[in-house]
Each structure stands twice: as C-alpha cells, then as structure tokens.
Motif scaffolding. Structure first.
Motif, short mmCIF file in Angstrom:
data_model
loop_
_atom_site.label_atom_id
_atom_site.label_comp_id
_atom_site.label_asym_id
_atom_site.label_seq_id
_atom_site.Cartn_x
_atom_site.Cartn_y
_atom_site.Cartn_z
N ALA A 140 -15.20 0.93 -10.19
CA ALA A 140 -15.59 0.70 -8.82
C ALA A 140 -15.64 2.11 -8.19
O ALA A 140 -15.21 3.06 -8.50
CB ALA A 140 -14.39 -0.11 -8.13
N ARG A 141 -16.48 2.05 -7.11
CA ARG A 141 -16.50 3.25 -6.16
C ARG A 141 -16.28 2.51 -4.72
O ARG A 141 -17.33 1.71 -4.24
CB ARG A 141 -17.82 3.94 -6.08
N ILE A 142 -15.27 2.51 -4.30
CA ILE A 142 -14.74 1.75 -2.87
C ILE A 142 -14.99 2.52 -1.67
O ILE A 142 -14.53 3.80 -1.57
CB ILE A 142 -13.35 1.23 -3.04
N GLU A 147 -11.59 -2.56 4.24
CA GLU A 147 -10.26 -2.37 4.40
C GLU A 147 -9.37 -3.13 3.57
O GLU A 147 -9.84 -4.16 2.79
CB GLU A 147 -9.92 -2.97 6.10
N LEU A 148 -8.01 -2.68 3.04
CA LEU A 148 -7.11 -3.47 2.52
C LEU A 148 -6.32 -4.55 3.22
O LEU A 148 -5.73 -3.76 4.17
CB LEU A 148 -6.30 -2.23 1.58
N GLU A 149 -6.74 -5.63 2.97
CA GLU A 149 -6.09 -6.72 3.72
C GLU A 149 -4.85 -7.22 2.95
O GLU A 149 -5.11 -8.26 2.12
CB GLU A 149 -6.98 -7.66 4.42
N TRP A 166 -5.62 4.44 -0.55
CA TRP A 166 -6.57 4.22 0.64
C TRP A 166 -6.44 5.51 1.78
O TRP A 166 -7.23 5.58 2.23
CB TRP A 166 -6.09 2.81 1.18
N GLY A 167 -5.07 5.75 1.90
CA GLY A 167 -4.49 6.41 3.18
C GLY A 167 -4.56 8.08 2.80
O GLY A 167 -4.07 8.82 3.63
N ILE A 168 -4.94 8.56 1.66
CA ILE A 168 -5.03 9.73 1.22
C ILE A 168 -6.10 10.72 2.17
O ILE A 168 -7.00 10.22 2.46
CB ILE A 168 -5.34 10.06 -0.03
N ASP A 169 -5.54 11.73 3.01
CA ASP A 169 -6.36 12.25 3.74
C ASP A 169 -7.63 12.76 3.39
O ASP A 169 -7.63 13.45 2.07
CB ASP A 169 -5.52 13.42 4.43
N THR A 178 -10.40 11.75 2.63
CA THR A 178 -11.40 11.06 1.40
C THR A 178 -11.94 9.71 2.20
O THR A 178 -11.07 9.35 3.15
CB THR A 178 -10.35 10.66 0.44
N THR A 179 -13.14 9.25 1.66
CA THR A 179 -13.77 8.18 2.20
C THR A 179 -14.00 7.04 0.82
O THR A 179 -14.68 6.18 1.32
CB THR A 179 -15.06 8.73 2.81
N ALA A 180 -13.32 7.58 -0.28
CA ALA A 180 -13.98 6.66 -1.36
C ALA A 180 -12.82 6.61 -2.29
O ALA A 180 -11.91 7.80 -2.47
CB ALA A 180 -15.16 7.01 -1.98
N ILE A 181 -12.74 5.64 -3.18
CA ILE A 181 -11.68 5.72 -4.33
C ILE A 181 -12.82 5.32 -5.29
O ILE A 181 -13.43 4.47 -5.43
CB ILE A 181 -10.76 4.46 -4.31
N VAL A 182 -12.58 6.13 -6.40
CA VAL A 182 -13.63 5.97 -7.77
C VAL A 182 -12.32 5.52 -8.81
O VAL A 182 -11.64 6.23 -9.19
CB VAL A 182 -14.40 7.19 -8.17
N ALA A 183 -12.59 4.41 -9.22
CA ALA A 183 -11.86 3.87 -10.39
C ALA A 183 -12.50 3.51 -11.68
O ALA A 183 -13.70 2.66 -11.61
CB ALA A 183 -10.99 2.64 -9.86
N GLU A 184 -12.44 4.03 -12.62
CA GLU A 184 -13.40 4.43 -13.89
C GLU A 184 -12.98 2.93 -15.09
O GLU A 184 -13.89 2.69 -15.76
CB GLU A 184 -13.58 5.52 -14.27
N ASN A 185 -11.73 2.58 -14.96
CA ASN A 185 -11.25 1.89 -16.06
C ASN A 185 -9.87 0.94 -15.37
O ASN A 185 -8.87 1.25 -15.42
CB ASN A 185 -10.65 2.50 -17.14
N ARG A 186 -10.55 -0.11 -14.95
CA ARG A 186 -9.39 -1.15 -14.34
C ARG A 186 -9.79 -2.77 -15.19
O ARG A 186 -10.95 -2.97 -15.77
CB ARG A 186 -9.58 -1.34 -12.89
N PRO A 187 -8.75 -3.26 -15.24
CA PRO A 187 -8.91 -4.77 -15.81
C PRO A 187 -10.04 -5.77 -14.78
O PRO A 187 -9.98 -5.55 -13.76
CB PRO A 187 -7.53 -5.38 -15.68
#
Length: 417
Positions: free
Chosen positions: A137-139, A145-147, A267-270, A272-281
């Motif tokens: 994923a590239r979020i 938002e994380l709800e 989500w809150g790391i200064d 940054t505007t994206a989270i890139v996850a390459e191997n998740r269930p």
C-alpha cells in the motif's frame, strides 16, 4: 559434468554462493554475506559442479511454521536456488528438486516444503502451490484519516511508546513480541538463532535516500505489546513543502490497542505525507480504520509457495475450522508416494489422515492441496477453476471440506528467506 547434485562442503561455500549472486545479478555487503553464510545449513545444501566449478545451487533450511489451529510444524524451506546461464535446459533444476524432496522424505521429520519464487511459473511442475499472498500500500496520509473507535483510541492513548533511530537497539523487545505473534497466523515462521538479524538488514544501496532503519515499541505496564520498524525518506517540493514518506518494514502487535497506537504514531510522523507498506497481511486491520480506501494505493502480490511432502502427515498436522470427514484422491506426479486416496477426519482439536481404499469425495493435485493448506485459498474457488473435482456432485463434500480448510485469519509470510 554430471547432472547429479552433491552436498556442499564448507570450503566451497564462497564459490557456491557467488553462482547464486551472479544468477540473481545481486550485490551484497560483507555484513549480508556473513549473515547468510552463518544461516546456510551446509549439510542440507547441494549443487552441481562442472570441471570443479559450481554451476547450480540449492539449499534447505530447517524452519518451524504455523499452520491453521496454531501448531508450529517442522517445515523445509527451499532457498538459494540457481542455475548458471551457461548450464540451463540440461535438467539441473529438476535434479536438485528431486534430490531435495527425496532427502526431506527420507528424514521423515518435515511434512511440508515451502519457498518464495523469483519466477512463479517454475515451481508448479514440482508440486508447489501459491498458499499465501501479501498486501502492499501507499497511503496518502495528507488526505486519508485514521478513524479509531472511541474506546480503542482511549486505550491506545494510554499506552507508552519508546522510539529509537537505531532499530537494533530495541531488538530484544521486538523479538519477544514476534515470538508471541507467531502461533496466531498461519504461514509465520519461528525465528531460530540468527534469523532475528534478517529483518534488521538495511544496506545503504537499497535505502533510496531514506534514513537508516528505525524502530518504535509500544509498552503496556512496561511490557512490549507491539513494534514497528520503519525508515523515513524526506522530500521537499519546489515550494519548500514537506512531502516525505514513511517506509514501513515490519509491524506486529499483540492486541488492537497496541496495533492502533503504532499506526497513530506512523500517521503522525512530521514532514511526511505518505506511508509505504510493502508486505502486510491481506486482512490487515488498518484497512477498516481508514476513511478513504481509494487513496491507499493497495496491490496484492504472491508470497509463499507450499507443497506437502507427506500428504498424510501434513493434513494431520493442522486443525480444521469445522468437522470434516472426507476422502481425497490426490495426484502427485513428482512425489508419487503421495498419489492415492486419503481419508481425512478432523476438527478444531486435531486430525487424522491415512490411506484408504474408500471411494473418493474430492479429487485434486498436490499443488492444489498446497494452495489450500494454510486456509487462504478456498477449495470452492479452485473447484470453480476446474482444479478440484467433487466426485459426487451435490453430495456437499466440497462445501463441507472448504469450510473446514478455511482459516480465521489470512496466512502471511512476514519476511523472505
């Protein structure tokens, strides 16, 4: 040159390993090389030599893998497979696959063999079926938002985080969490001595200008209940706007609150505007906590390929989500000792699987059995593709067996080998 593989001698490891690197056009640091040297089980590694030079390689690793029901089962991990480009199409790969499976069967302790495939088309003919997939994923965290449900958010806020810019400094806490997580999901591997170092490998050539690997641990009453390993890649636009990305390498948590606390942190790391996850269930819970799944850039890839080496022992090693009593007619052209009819009887407490002369309820190849084994691939879907046959249509055998084989959670391989 003989096509017959022989066991690797310790003094031959460097030349043998160089053949592998050449085949994959790989470069490695001295740290990586020494780690993989230490993890190689020389007595289970084989190759083919031509005029004293290795031209083909293959290895086996002694793993323990979680199967449905939570048992951790001895499993042979097929690895380091290569054939020099000068010696292809001479039957060398087939001879090594033959030797490996014969050796595993002769030892009698590992009912399963698994691998990850550089080219999936290769291994189906040796009976390996795709048993688990992964989600990438590239979020877009600037828009998504994380709800979290209010009670979960409150509990997550009450946990403590410990962060380090040096991932290795929190190794003990991470491995304690990982060890507790292993029995919870099919396809996960116990980390034997040395394997805890594999997720920490962080060669600079692969960072693409991202930071060295970092780590955050979430604590409840001083005890670790989750961790995430990640890097941060900075990026600034021409207008001096920060658009960096968080590159998530690994995340494990033992409960929903710890899981939520880790994702809130990422989500809150200064800057940054994206989270890139390459191997998740495939069933990663964050998928149900985002308010805009279309901006999460998800994709699915293939991961673990599995084949039963001993059909009876393999099917008896796992549990089943519903009672099952079925006769399977299995075809295995590469390991003919598996070919025949097997009666499987089991439930959530355990199972028995033995040869039988009774009429078959379902017929399938060993590759399809490998696909369905971890519970992530439905026998019903395979039947829809014509790969599983209900011998007496309308008997209900397919529906009942598919329900029994299904896993509550999707199988997943957290790292390669």
């Amino acid at each position: 040159m003989t096509k017959e593989p022989r066991v690797l001698q310790p003094s031959e490891w460097d030349a043998w390993y160089d053949v592998l690197l050449s085949a994959f056009v790989s470069q490695e640091s001295s740290e990586e090389r020494e780690l993989y040297r230490s993890l190689t089980e020389v007595e289970r590694s084989i190759g083919v030599w031509d005029e004293g030079r290795p031209v083909a390689t293959a290895g086996l690793l002694s793993f323990r893998m979680t199967v449905p029901g939570g048992a951790v089962v001895p499993t042979a991990g097929v690895t380091m497979v290569s054939v020099a480009p000068t010696h292809r199409r001479r039957g060398l790969l087939r001879s090594m696959m033959r030797r490996q499976l014969d050796d595993v069967r002769a030892a009698g302790t590992e009912p399963l063999a698994v691998l990850t495939a550089s080219e999936p088309v290769i291994y189906g003919r040796f009976g390996y079926g795709l048993a688990s997939r992964f989600l990438s994923a590239r979020i877009d965290t600037s828009r998504v938002e994380l709800e979290l449900p209010a009670p979960l958010a409150a509990e997550a806020d009450g946990l403590r985080l410990r962060q380090s810019d040096e991932a290795a400094s929190l190794l003990e806490e991470c491995e304690a969490v990982y060890a507790r997580a292993v029995p919870r999901r099919p396809g996960m591997l116990e980390r034997g001595p040395g394997w805890e170092r594999v997720p920490l490998l962080d060669p600079e050539r692969d960072r693409e200008q991202a930071s060295p690997l970092r780590c955050v641990v979430v604590l409840r009453d001083g005890e670790p209940v989750g961790y995430a390993r990640y890097a941060v890649k900075p990026h600034w636009t021409d207008a001096d706007a920060a658009e960096g990305e968080v590159r998530l390498r690994e995340l494990e948590a033992l409960d929903p609150a710890g899981y939520a606390a880790l994702w809130q942190f990422l989500w809150g790391i200064d800057l940054t505007t994206a989270i890139v996850a390459e191997n998740r269930p495939l069933d990663d819970p964050w998928l149900h906590l985002v308010n805009d799944p279309r901006r999460c850039g998800t994709a699915v890839g293939d991961s673990l390929y599995l084949r039963p080496v001993d059909v009876g022992a393999a099917l008896a090693a796992r549990c089943y989500g519903a009672p099952v009593d079925v006769v399977l007619d299995v075809e295995d052209t590469f390991c003919p000792w598996n070919t025949g009819r097997w009666r499987l009887s089991g439930d959530e407490k355990g199972a028995v699987c033995e040869p039988t002369r009774d009429a078959a309820d379902l017929s399938l190849s060993v590759r399809e059995l490998g696909r369905a084994y971890l519970g992530g691939v439905s026998l019903t879907a395979l039947a829809g593709a014509g790969l599983v046959c209900e011998e007496r249509p309308g008997s209900g055998a397919l529906r009942a067996t598919a329900a029994a084989f299904a896993s509550e959670v999707q199988p997943w391989l957290p790292h390669g080998f």
